[in-house]
Enzyme design. Structure first.
Site, mmCIF file in Angstrom:
data_model
loop_
_atom_site.group_PDB
_atom_site.id
_atom_site.type_symbol
_atom_site.label_atom_id
_atom_site.label_comp_id
_atom_site.label_asym_id
_atom_site.label_seq_id
_atom_site.Cartn_x
_atom_site.Cartn_y
_atom_site.Cartn_z
ATOM 1 N N GLN A 246 48.693 23.741 -10.609
ATOM 2 C CA GLN A 246 48.582 22.574 -9.735
ATOM 3 C C GLN A 246 49.649 22.636 -8.630
ATOM 4 O OE1 GLN A 246 46.127 20.126 -9.954
ATOM 5 N NE2 GLN A 246 46.968 19.385 -8.029
ATOM 6 N N ASP B 268 40.455 28.458 -8.745
ATOM 7 C CA ASP B 268 40.737 27.678 -7.534
ATOM 8 C C ASP B 268 40.305 28.451 -6.279
ATOM 9 O OD1 ASP B 268 41.699 25.092 -7.775
ATOM 10 O OD2 ASP B 268 43.776 25.716 -8.161
ATOM 11 N N LYS C 209 41.056 16.652 -14.208
ATOM 12 C CA LYS C 209 40.449 17.974 -14.444
ATOM 13 C C LYS C 209 40.260 18.201 -15.948
ATOM 14 C CE LYS C 209 42.266 19.643 -10.080
ATOM 15 N NZ LYS C 209 43.341 20.354 -9.357
#
Ligand code: NAD
Length: 294
Positions: free
Chosen positions: A96, A119, A52
């Site tokens: 994460q 997200d 990412k």
């Protein structure tokens, strides 16, 4: 059979984003900025976060990686999130997953400012998605929709079977594909671990999204000819022939199913890279939302 090439498609998307970033910079503005928090040192999570960050660099975004030790307290993590929420230089951030067991994931999810939740996991974004309001779509389902769109896979009126009902993939995918939208208007069946007649369902499916995390679960005998296959699964399977000691396996037995499929995603190189590209797209959207309201 057409391979739904997520690597190539995601590179195209990144190229499009990079062009937008250049335009932003040429106006003398700062580029979009994505931050990521990683707690602990799980191998797969580190790989995902690093990809990412690398993707941010490629498109010209700023990025910040906050690495916290495995034994970080919930309070400390919530404090980091508070700082990111308040930092006007950061447009979006992710935490994460999975988190260490001593941290309550729901609490963490709720602590993220939904305007920075690139997200798309915050209940506000999930609610908006369900009501078809502007929001951050969860990156993996968003990436699948984009792949279907760019390869012009017809979804309207099709029978779609989604295997797996997780909050981040299966469930949002089922909601999105049943909506009145491009890459929607499908008749959706959401299958899960308690589903009894799965093969009967998958044999009738025009499109199958496999997101259960069991390597090579979907086999040739379970699908009809001409099916479209989206393989979300990524499992590390021990493989002594590989330099790093493992191979990545999808939820679909590719060699068998590909023989019958009209369209199919590979693993790796299918849904995975699309997820990262859509995270960047969401960050650009977050940037635009904040700079336009200033
Ligand atoms: P999860 O692990 O949270 O849940 C698995 C789901 O599969 C559950 O809803 C369960 O009911 C269902 N399931 C389990 N066994 C089943 C069976 N025998 N028949 C039918 N359904 C069954 O799911 P997740 O977090 O969505 O992850 C699924 C897979 O997708 C994993 O391999 C994960 O690594 C991968 N993943 C990939 C990406 C990507 O970007 N490519 C993103 C997220 C997850």
């Amino acid at each position: 059979m057409v391979l739904l090439d997520g690597k190539q498609t995601s590179n195209n998307i990144k190229q499009e984003i990079a062009v937008e970033v250049l335009k932003i910079i040429s106006k003398g503005q700062r580029p979009p900025h994505l931050a990521a928090i990683l707690v602990g040192s799980d191998g797969a999570s580190m790989t995902y976060v690093n990809s990412k960050v690398k993707a941010c660099e490629r498109v010209g975004f700023n990025s910040t990686l906050i690495k916290l030790p495995e034994n970080t307290s919930e309070e400390k993590l919530l404090n980091e999130i508070k700082h990111l929420n308040q930092n006007s230089e950061i447009d979006g951030f992710i935490v994460q997953l999975p988190l260490p067991k001593h941290i309550d994931e729901d609490k963490v999810l709720l602590a993220v400012d939904f305007n920075k939740d690139v997200d798309g996991f915050h209940p506000t974004n999930v609610g908006k998605m369900t009501l078809e309001l502007p929001c951050f779509l969860p990156a993996t389902p968003f990436g699948i929709l984009e792949l279907l769109e760019r390869y012009k896979v017809e979804t309207s009126g099709k029978n779609v079977v989604i295997i797996g009902r997780s909050h981040i993939v299966g469930r949002p995918m089922s909601i999105l594909m049943s909506q009145k939208r491009p890459q929607g208007n499908a008749t959706v069946t959401l299958a899960h671990s308690r589903t009894k007649n799965l093969k009967e369902l998958t044999l009738k499916a025009d499109i199958i999204v496999a997101a259960l995390g069991i390597p090579e679960f979907l086999t040739e005998d379970m699908v009809k000819k001409g099916v479209t296959i989206i393989d979300v699964g990524i499992t590390r399977v021990k493989d002594a022939s590989k330099k790093n000691g493992y191979a990545l396996k999808g939820d679909v037995h590719f060699e068998g199913v590909a023989k019958k499929a009209a369209f199919i995603t590979p693993v790796p190189g299918g849904v995975g890279p699309m997820t990262i590209a859509m995270l960047l797209k969401n960050t650009l959207l977050a940037y635009k939302n904040t700079t336009q309201t200033k």
